[in-house]
Write a protein that holds these residues in place. Structure first.
Motif, PDB file in Angstrom:
ATOM      1  N   LEU A  11       0.891  -1.138  -0.375  1.00 54.08           N
ATOM      2  CA  LEU A  11      -0.184  -0.560   0.096  1.00 54.08           C
ATOM      3  C   LEU A  11       0.606   1.422   0.036  1.00 54.08           C
ATOM      4  N   SER A  12       0.629   2.090  -1.396  1.00 53.38           N
ATOM      5  CA  SER A  12       1.218   3.987  -1.271  1.00 53.38           C
ATOM      6  C   SER A  12       0.381   4.525  -0.466  1.00 53.38           C
ATOM      7  N   VAL A  13       0.527   5.565   0.212  1.00 59.48           N
ATOM      8  CA  VAL A  13      -0.174   6.692   0.636  1.00 59.48           C
ATOM      9  C   VAL A  13       0.149   7.760   0.657  1.00 59.48           C
ATOM     10  N   PRO A  14       0.094   9.304   0.232  1.00 56.78           N
ATOM     11  CA  PRO A  14       0.715  10.437   0.542  1.00 56.78           C
ATOM     12  C   PRO A  14       0.738  10.265   2.441  1.00 56.78           C
ATOM     13  N   GLU A  15       1.247  10.942   2.651  1.00 57.51           N
ATOM     14  CA  GLU A  15       1.237  11.509   4.239  1.00 57.51           C
ATOM     15  C   GLU A  15       0.223  12.539   4.319  1.00 57.51           C
ATOM     16  N   GLY A  16      -0.192  11.885   5.742  1.00 58.92           N
ATOM     17  CA  GLY A  16      -1.561  13.003   5.800  1.00 58.92           C
ATOM     18  C   GLY A  16      -2.859  11.696   5.467  1.00 58.92           C
ATOM     19  N   GLU A  17      -2.835  11.133   5.198  1.00 59.89           N
ATOM     20  CA  GLU A  17      -4.364   9.539   4.292  1.00 59.89           C
ATOM     21  C   GLU A  17      -4.251   9.521   6.059  1.00 59.89           C
ATOM     22  N   ASN A  18      -5.704   9.097   6.078  1.00 58.60           N
ATOM     23  CA  ASN A  18      -5.849   8.254   6.731  1.00 58.60           C
ATOM     24  C   ASN A  18      -5.503   6.571   6.389  1.00 58.60           C
ATOM     25  N   LEU A  19      -5.771   5.489   7.164  1.00 58.15           N
ATOM     26  CA  LEU A  19      -5.393   3.970   6.067  1.00 58.15           C
ATOM     27  C   LEU A  19      -5.528   2.878   7.033  1.00 58.15           C
ATOM     28  N   VAL A  20      -6.281   1.818   5.785  1.00 58.91           N
ATOM     29  CA  VAL A  20      -6.592   0.060   6.971  1.00 58.91           C
ATOM     30  C   VAL A  20      -5.922  -0.811   6.512  1.00 58.91           C
ATOM     31  N   LEU A  21      -5.247  -1.235   7.539  1.00 59.56           N
ATOM     32  CA  LEU A  21      -4.998  -2.238   7.180  1.00 59.56           C
ATOM     33  C   LEU A  21      -5.339  -3.585   7.644  1.00 59.56           C
ATOM     34  N   ASN A  22      -5.700  -4.307   7.057  1.00 61.82           N
ATOM     35  CA  ASN A  22      -6.992  -5.815   7.156  1.00 61.82           C
ATOM     36  C   ASN A  22      -6.529  -7.685   7.124  1.00 61.82           C
ATOM     37  N   CYS A  23      -6.750  -7.407   8.078  1.00 60.27           N
ATOM     38  CA  CYS A  23      -6.205  -8.970   8.354  1.00 60.27           C
ATOM     39  C   CYS A  23      -7.185  -9.739   8.101  1.00 60.27           C
ATOM     40  N   SER A  24      -7.166 -11.309   7.833  1.00 58.72           N
ATOM     41  CA  SER A  24      -8.679 -12.026   8.345  1.00 58.72           C
ATOM     42  C   SER A  24      -7.426 -13.596   8.501  1.00 58.72           C
ATOM     43  N   PHE A  25      -8.371 -14.568   9.416  1.00 55.78           N
ATOM     44  CA  PHE A  25      -8.217 -15.960  10.470  1.00 55.78           C
ATOM     45  C   PHE A  25      -9.191 -16.798  10.068  1.00 55.78           C
ATOM     46  N   THR A  26      -8.659 -17.552   9.715  1.00 58.47           N
ATOM     47  CA  THR A  26      -9.565 -18.702   9.288  1.00 58.47           C
ATOM     48  C   THR A  26     -10.403 -19.449  11.102  1.00 58.47           C
ATOM     49  N   GLY A  71     -13.714 -13.472  11.841  1.00 55.75           N
ATOM     50  CA  GLY A  71     -12.132 -13.723  11.694  1.00 55.75           C
ATOM     51  C   GLY A  71     -11.311 -13.080  11.164  1.00 55.75           C
ATOM     52  N   ARG A  72     -12.082 -11.846  11.619  1.00 57.24           N
ATOM     53  CA  ARG A  72     -11.244 -10.375  10.499  1.00 57.24           C
ATOM     54  C   ARG A  72     -10.811  -9.214  12.435  1.00 57.24           C
ATOM     55  N   SER A  73      -9.948  -8.985  11.479  1.00 58.20           N
ATOM     56  CA  SER A  73      -8.959  -7.498  12.449  1.00 58.20           C
ATOM     57  C   SER A  73      -8.930  -6.091  11.441  1.00 58.20           C
ATOM     58  N   THR A  74      -9.176  -5.316  11.641  1.00 58.69           N
ATOM     59  CA  THR A  74      -8.397  -3.686  11.028  1.00 58.69           C
ATOM     60  C   THR A  74      -7.385  -2.915  11.770  1.00 58.69           C
ATOM     61  N   LEU A  75      -6.634  -2.842  11.351  1.00 59.59           N
ATOM     62  CA  LEU A  75      -6.093  -1.438  11.776  1.00 59.59           C
ATOM     63  C   LEU A  75      -6.160  -0.651  11.180  1.00 59.59           C
ATOM     64  N   TYR A  76      -5.854   0.863  12.130  1.00 57.65           N
ATOM     65  CA  TYR A  76      -6.654   1.787  11.260  1.00 57.65           C
ATOM     66  C   TYR A  76      -5.197   2.682  11.889  1.00 57.65           C
ATOM     67  N   ILE A  77      -4.570   3.010  10.436  1.00 59.75           N
ATOM     68  CA  ILE A  77      -3.583   4.521  10.411  1.00 59.75           C
ATOM     69  C   ILE A  77      -4.017   5.515  10.524  1.00 59.75           C
ATOM     70  N   ALA A  78      -4.563   6.437  11.527  1.00 58.09           N
ATOM     71  CA  ALA A  78      -4.721   8.122  11.479  1.00 58.09           C
ATOM     72  C   ALA A  78      -3.878   8.822  10.588  1.00 58.09           C
ATOM     73  N   ALA A  79      -4.161   9.934  10.357  1.00 54.16           N
ATOM     74  CA  ALA A  79      -2.650  10.961   9.525  1.00 54.16           C
ATOM     75  C   ALA A  79      -1.492  10.287   9.658  1.00 54.16           C
ATOM     76  N   SER A  80      -1.239   9.490   8.491  1.00 53.90           N
ATOM     77  CA  SER A  80      -0.203   8.745   8.003  1.00 53.90           C
ATOM     78  C   SER A  80       1.252   9.377   8.009  1.00 53.90           C
ATOM     79  N   GLN A  81       1.856   9.031   8.880  1.00 51.15           N
ATOM     80  CA  GLN A  81       3.389   9.941   8.151  1.00 51.15           C
ATOM     81  C   GLN A  81       4.889   8.619   7.367  1.00 51.15           C
ATOM     82  N   PRO A  82       5.620  10.018   7.194  1.00 52.78           N
ATOM     83  CA  PRO A  82       6.752   9.423   6.797  1.00 52.78           C
ATOM     84  C   PRO A  82       7.560   8.041   7.454  1.00 52.78           C
ATOM     85  N   GLY A  83       7.023   8.099   8.372  1.00 52.10           N
ATOM     86  CA  GLY A  83       7.588   6.734  10.026  1.00 52.10           C
ATOM     87  C   GLY A  83       7.122   5.696   9.947  1.00 52.10           C
ATOM     88  N   ASP A  84       6.165   6.061   9.254  1.00 52.85           N
ATOM     89  CA  ASP A  84       5.511   4.863   9.197  1.00 52.85           C
ATOM     90  C   ASP A  84       5.498   3.510   8.256  1.00 52.85           C
TER      91      ASP A  84
END
Lengths: 110, 115
Positions: A11-26, A71-84
């Motif tokens: 995933l590639s996003v511009p700085e400042g965007e909010n983003l969601v990463l997804n994880c699923s398990f069986t 069987g799902r989890s999400t990781l939400y990152i607010a106001a993304s930064q290059p250090g993320d």
């Protein structure tokens, strides 16, 4: 056997965007779910742990949710930064094993 | 202050050699683990020790032998190294035993290359 999948793989996003990463398990018979970040050539840094009885955990700009029944989890990152920029891994202990997903490689563009 | 440390960080060696990787944690945790991360980035647990006692021993070749001199240290000795042993090995610790024991803290990893 537990299978852990993470989408997207990259995933590639511009700085400042909010983003969601997804994880699923069986297999929903998990004790907890943990999110890590891995920087190139470095170890794993634990970000958040959600117990199986919890729905959500927050740490700073990070918020992780868990829906065990689906069987799902999400990781939400607010106001993304290059250090993320890093690879983010979810992991679930099930039985005698600790199952990791293949990760999402995140790049935050300044 | 490093919580979980591993030495060496990089290890390059010839096939057939015997090598050791050391791990130390200063978190006061009772449980320590060894994981192997293969080329596809999957992490697989190899061993777990709680208070110097082996509690998890996954199916790994018996060329791999963990040793825990005290609960703050868990070393991994590998005999007769093979090409397929090339991987990154991670040490980790947690307060409680078993994989349900809560948050795990990982070391920086040891990249082993067998030539």
């Amino acid at each position: 056997k537990q299978e852990v999948t993470q989408i997207p793989a990259a995933l590639s996003v511009p700085e400042g965007e909010n983003l969601v990463l997804n994880c699923s398990f069986t297999d929903s018979a998990i004790y907890n779910l943990q999110w890590f970040r891995q920087d190139p050539g470095k170890g794993l840094t634990s970000l958040l742990l959600i117990q199986s009885s919890q729905r959500e955990q927050t740490s700073g700009r990070l918020n992780a949710s868990l829906d065990k029944s689906s069987g799902r989890s999400t990781l939400y990152i607010a106001a993304s930064q290059p250090g993320d920029s890093a690879t983010y891994l979810c992991a679930v202990p099930t039985g005698n094993q600790f199952y990791f997903g293949t990760g999402t490689s995140l790049t935050v563009i300044p | 202050d490093t919580a979980v440390s591993q030495t060496p960080k990089y290890l390059v060696t010839q096939m057939g050699n015997d090598k050791s990787i050391k791990c130390e944690q200063n978190l006061g945790h009772d449980t320590m683990y060894w994981y192997k991360q293969d080329s596809k980035k999957f992490l697989k647990i190899m061993f777990s020790y709680n208070n110097k006692e082996l509690i998890i021993n996954e199916t790994v070749p018996n060329r791999f032998s963990p040793k825990s001199p005290d609960k703050a240290h868990l070393n991994l000795h590998i005999n007769s190294l093979e090409l397929g042993d090339s991987a990154v090995y991670f040490c980790a610790s947690s307060q409680n035993p078993g994989l349900q024991g809560g948050q795990q803290f990982f070391g920086p990893g040891t990249r082993l290359t067998v030539l």
